[in-house]
Structure formats: C-alpha cells, structure tokens
Design an enzyme around this catalytic site. Structure first.
Site, PDB file in Angstrom:
ATOM      1  N   GLU A  40      -1.555  -4.542  -3.180  1.00 22.30           N
ATOM      2  CA  GLU A  40      -1.311  -3.129  -2.881  1.00 22.30           C
ATOM      3  C   GLU A  40      -1.443  -2.289  -4.158  1.00 22.30           C
ATOM      4  O   GLU A  40      -1.022  -2.699  -5.235  1.00 22.30           O
ATOM      5  CB  GLU A  40       0.099  -2.976  -2.311  1.00 22.30           C
ATOM      6  CG  GLU A  40       0.501  -1.546  -2.006  1.00 22.30           C
ATOM      7  CD  GLU A  40       1.952  -1.418  -1.573  1.00 22.30           C
ATOM      8  OE1 GLU A  40       2.285  -0.426  -0.918  1.00 22.30           O
ATOM      9  OE2 GLU A  40       2.755  -2.326  -1.894  1.00 22.30           O
ATOM     10  N   LYS A 112      -0.656   2.312   5.613  1.00 26.23           N
ATOM     11  CA  LYS A 112       0.712   1.765   5.623  1.00 26.23           C
ATOM     12  C   LYS A 112       1.665   2.625   6.440  1.00 26.23           C
ATOM     13  O   LYS A 112       1.755   3.833   6.252  1.00 26.23           O
ATOM     14  CB  LYS A 112       1.205   1.644   4.178  1.00 26.23           C
ATOM     15  CG  LYS A 112       2.554   0.959   4.029  1.00 26.23           C
ATOM     16  CD  LYS A 112       2.884   0.827   2.552  1.00 26.23           C
ATOM     17  CE  LYS A 112       4.195   0.115   2.323  1.00 26.23           C
ATOM     18  NZ  LYS A 112       4.502   0.003   0.873  1.00 26.23           N
ATOM     19  N   CYS A 158       3.010  -4.770   2.218  1.00 27.07           N
ATOM     20  CA  CYS A 158       4.281  -4.822   1.501  1.00 27.07           C
ATOM     21  C   CYS A 158       5.521  -4.629   2.382  1.00 27.07           C
ATOM     22  O   CYS A 158       5.936  -5.542   3.076  1.00 27.07           O
ATOM     23  CB  CYS A 158       4.258  -3.812   0.358  1.00 27.07           C
ATOM     24  SG  CYS A 158       5.497  -4.134  -0.933  1.00 27.07           S
TER      25      CYS A 158
END
Length: 275
Positions: A40, A112, A158
């Site tokens: 990321e 995300k 994440c």
C-alpha cells in the site's frame, strides 16, 4: 504460480520510491515471478497532508509507469496502492489498488473502503487517513491468468483486513476466491499483535491463499513505523513464506491443488449458511 511480494520502505521522495519499486519488479521477474505484489502507498510515505499533491489519474503518471513494467517484464502486478485523483475534489484522493495483467491491461481497480484512524490513549490523532482519503467502494473479484490457469482473485487494502464481511459479502455460492491479495502499510504498534492472526484467519475461513505485502521500517523522520512481516499463506492457514522487518523480495510457489485439498478435507465453504 510463483508469487513475489516487494517489502519496501518508501519515504517522501516519490521519484526515488518509484525507482526502487521498478527495480524490485525487474529483480522479481528475473527470479521467475509470474505475479508481483507491491505494498500500500508504495509511492509516498510522509506528511499525510501532502498525499493529495502526489496524486495521479488512472491513465497517467505512476499508474502508467507500473503498467509499462507489467508489459515489459510480462508479469501480473498488483500495484499496491497510490493516490488517485478525484475529479472536482482538490482536498482528498482515493487510495487505489490497480491490477495489471502481463499485457499491461487493467483487470481490477479497487479503492480502499475502510480508512484507518488511530488515536493514542488521550484521543490524539496518530494516523488519520480520512483527512486525506475518500471512502471507496466494495471490491470485486477478477480473473488472474497464469500458466497454471485462471485464478479467482480479490484485492483488499490494509485496514480492510479487520473486516471479514468485506470478503464474505462478495462470495457467491460455488464461486469462491482462490487468492486474496492484501497490500498494506500495517503499523508496528498493531502489527506485532494482530497482523499474522488476521491474515491466517482470512486464509482459513475462506480456504484460499492470502498474499500480504506490507511496508516496513520507519518514515516521517522516524516518528512512525510499519511492521513488515509480509507473508504468503496457504488455504490451511500455513505460512509458506515470511519476511521479518528487512526490505526485499519474498517469493513462494503456490498451487491450485492446495485449494482443492483444503476444501475436500474440510468442506466449510459448502456448508456455509447465509444469514
């Protein structure tokens, strides 16, 4: 299929970070990797308020340079994430993971959805992604073509890892995921206690491979630190390969037969009830 995770320690120089990433992609390809995974925000780790200034459009800048690398080295690239420009929004960006196939075609775009906002014991902000990132949308599966055939793949980023429903809600009966990619910048404070447990849980409960590529080392002038420990996990929850906190390339060979074996031994996915 040989998988390579590039465990990197990006800083605030976007050009240097990109140079290092491209060099590692080249090295991974030389090591026989067919699919390469970046962490990321592999392009920039610095002042959170400056993330917007490093943004690119999907068909420009950083994204196209990684696309060119996929074509040049004939590898699939799960391109970690990078700040994506939002039209008519000068204050925030998307945290976007794009997957390129060996021809450089875009086969998946995921922005995300869960933004990480960490505070200390007194409520003081430590990491506040919502200050610079906009909330994305639900991820979708895609087909990753390899010499071993097509893999039903899925990307999360994440903090998404803490929310198993983001994966389960996308599952369809008898159309399960073969592999989940997790580009991350998982911080040291929580990583040392939760990272491995969460990754192995996602592999076990979905009976698929989990490939987690994390950032490592300190950034922001040593004030913050990521945990590293990138790992590749099989459908039984066994860790096939793992790094510590060094930078470098983590590789492992994975095989579809391991998925079939796991689901035959324990048909948990078929026994799943929808509530």
């Amino acid at each position: 299929m040989r998988i390579a995770c590039l465990q990197l320690n990006p800083q605030n120089d976007i050009n240097e970070n990109l140079k290092i990433a491209l060099n590692n992609i080249s090295q991974a390809a030389k090591q026989g990797a067919e699919t390469v995974v970046l962490p990321e925000m592999f392009t920039y780790m610095g002042d959170e308020s400056l993330r917007v200034q490093t943004r690119s459009k999907i068909n420009e800048g950083i994204f196209t340079q990684i696309q060119s690398a996929a074509k040049e080295y004939k590898v699939n690239i799960i391109a970690g994430s990078h700040s994506e420009e939002i039209p008519n929004n000068s204050k925030k960006v998307f945290n976007t993971c794009i997957t390129f196939n060996k021809n450089g075609d875009v086969i998946s775009t995921y922005r995300k959805k869960h933004l990480f906002n960490l505070r200390d014991q007194n409520g003081k902000p430590l990491y506040c992604e919502s200050d610079s990132f906009e909330i994305g949308e639900d991820p979708k599966s895609y087909q990753l073509e390899t010499t071993e055939g097509s893999w039903n793949a899925f990307n999360i980023i994440c903090y998404d890892l803490r929310f198993p429903e983001i994966v389960r809600s996308a599952l369809k009966q008898d159309n399960f995921f073969d592999i989940i990619f997790v580009p991350a910048a998982f911080v040291w404070q929580t990583g040392k206690d939760h990272w491995e447990v969460l990754l192995r849980a996602r592999a076990i409960e979905n009976q698929c491979f989990v490939v987690a590529c994390n950032q490592t080392g300190s950034f922001s002038n040593g004030q913050k630190k990521n945990y590293g420990n990138s790992m590749i996990i099989d459908p039984w929850g066994k860790i096939l390969a793992r790094m510590n906190e060094e930078t470098g390339i983590l590789t492992a060979d994975i095989h579809r037969s391991n998925i079939d074996e796991s689901r035959t031994r324990l048909p948990a996915l078929k026994d799943r009830k929808i509530f």
